[in-house]
Write an enzyme that holds these catalytic residues in place. Structure first.
Site, PDB file in Angstrom:
ATOM      1  N   LYS A   1       6.993   3.070   0.327  1.00 55.98           N
ATOM      2  CA  LYS A   1       7.815   1.958  -0.142  1.00 55.98           C
ATOM      3  C   LYS A   1       9.055   1.817   0.732  1.00 55.98           C
ATOM      4  O   LYS A   1       9.535   2.798   1.323  1.00 55.98           O
ATOM      5  CB  LYS A   1       8.271   2.201  -1.590  1.00 55.98           C
TER       6      LYS A   1
ATOM      7  N   ARG B   1      -3.113   3.825 -11.326  1.00 61.93           N
ATOM      8  CA  ARG B   1      -4.463   3.635 -11.868  1.00 61.93           C
ATOM      9  C   ARG B   1      -5.354   4.841 -11.594  1.00 61.93           C
ATOM     10  O   ARG B   1      -6.289   5.123 -12.344  1.00 61.93           O
ATOM     11  CB  ARG B   1      -5.069   2.356 -11.289  1.00 61.93           C
TER      12      ARG B   1
END
Length: 435
Positions: free
Chosen positions: A209, A283
């Site tokens: 990020k 996920r």
């Protein structure tokens, strides 16, 4: 000798503020403290906004005085507290009202404090331990059993998603499996299972990020905090059925031992997943938790996660996003959210969303190899999760917690955790399980 801060009284005033305080002023002085001037329409938001103004005045303790509807009191609490001070509001009304509000504050304070902790303060193991201790203290240790699976033991037991995401950190990944069983019968059926994403810090891994996106990633365990606090709140409100709590905890960091782009994870149910984005890690850990939840036989499974930026883009930071293949259950969940005055919006999810992240090397990829997962990223993430639930998704709800955290303060919220979603999930448990 330290002086004790005075407790300022706060009143509701249906009349406009005196002119000298400005046209439409929300707050004005009162002989015993301050008064909030409420006009008909959006009263709850007006109270929360007024509470932010009072917090910004530097008040540390306030007593709500006079006639205060329960929801207005809660809105005041949510607006008044901040990351440095999660207490300081004394509720009013009859004993039952004060008890309900105090119980709610107890659970929200736990969740907010946990989410606001720094990454260094909260390792995956410690997150699991603190959640287990909180539920044990709330329910009574005789109603709770748990185990924490960590490190290489995750591999031994087949929980590859949590292990792979967390193996790049020197602090081992962990899974909490907690059993709240008030029946006293070890053979009692599990009525519900709650699954929470517990990424204690998310660098993005090798799909790293940018600084501005990484700064607030201590909040990425917000799903774990939310479902833990929701279970505690339901217990305090009279939950009588057996419920499992499963937290999927890891740090997503870069190292010579971290998982990489192009890796393939083989899950316990045989599903193979190609990693095309190491920043789509939530996920991956939830897939383990959902399989364990299904193994329990629970008829109701709820997962919660700060899962996708796509959900924030779709619904903003005031709403949580809801996904479900079970449309009837989703409708009831939205009704419960509305009753609890927690803004929630249903986004699309169909079985074909499972096919939206194809891979030439595995059954599926964990995302699309584009920024944010591409169009429909939140629905595609939910589609990925649906591969790991039983019964064609009947009885399963997925909350993408877009409203769980604010990076900066605004007119209604201080910076930090909000707790949005706790009341909704507790209400679902009480209505769907206790009914």
């Amino acid at each position: 000798m330290n002086s004790i801060p005075a407790v300022i009284q706060i009143f509701i005033q249906p009349q406009p503020a005196p002119e000298q305080f400005g046209t439409g002023a929300l707050v004005s002085p009162h002989s015993a403290g301050y008064q909030i001037h409420i006009k008909a329409g959006n009263e709850v938001r007006m109270v929360q906004k007024a509470a932010r103004l009072l917090d910004n005045l530097g008040l540390s303790q306030v007593q709500l005085a006079g006639e205060w509807p329960e929801e207005w009191q809660w809105a005041f609490y949510q607006g008044f507290v901040n990351a440095k001070r999660l207490t300081g509001v004394f509720f009013c009304g009859d004993a039952l009202t004060v008890q309900r509000l105090t119980q709610r504050e107890h659970c929200y304070r736990f969740a907010k404090h946990l989410v606001n902790k720094t990454p260094e303060q909260l390792s995956p193991q410690l997150l699991a331990e603190e959640a287990a201790a909180f539920i044990s203290a709330t329910a009574g240790a005789n109603q709770v059993t748990y185990r924490i699976i960590s490190g290489e033991q995750l591999v031994t037991e087949g929980w590859q998603g949590i292990y792979q995401v967390g193996r790049g950190s020197v602090r081992a990944p962990a899974m909490l499996e907690l059993d709240f069983n008030p029946t006293g019968n070890p053979e009692a059926p599990v009525a519900a299972a709650l699954v929470g994403k517990g990424i204690t810090f998310d660098s993005g891994g090798y799909s790293i990020k940018a600084t501005e996106g990484m700064l607030t990633m201590k909040c990425d365990m917000g799903g774990a905090a939310t479902v833990t606090a929701a279970l505690a709140l339901a217990i305090l409100q009279g939950l009588t059925q057996r419920v499992k709590l499963i937290l999927c905890c890891a740090e997503n960091l870069i190292s010579g031992h971290a998982y990489k782009l192009g890796d393939i994870i083989t899950y316990k149910n045989g599903t193979t997943v190609e990693i095309v984005n190491t920043d789509a890690e939530g996920r991956l850990v939830l897939a383990d938790g959902l399989q364990l939840a299904c193994d329990s036989g629970a008829a109701l499974i709820i997962d919660a996660a700060t899962l996708t930026g796509a959900a924030v883009t779709a619904v903003g930071a005031e709403y949580n996003a809801l996904f479900a293949l079970d449309k009837a259950l989703a409708k009831r969940a939205l009704d419960y959210a509305e009753q609890q005055q927690e803004l929630t919006w249903q986004l699309p999810l169909e079985k074909w969303h499972q096919q939206q992240c194809p891979s030439p090397y595995a059954d599926t990829a964990n995302s699309r190899p584009v920024k944010g997962g591409g169009a429909g990223g939140a629905s595609n993430a939910a589609g990925f999760l649906s591969r790991f639930v039983a019964n064609e998704g009947q009885g399963w709800l997925h909350f993408d917690l877009a409203a769980a955290f604010n990076g900066t303060a605004n007119a209604y919220w201080a910076a930090g955790a909000t707790g949005q979603g706790i009341r909704t999930i507790a209400s679902i448990l009480l209505h769907e399980v206790n009914a």
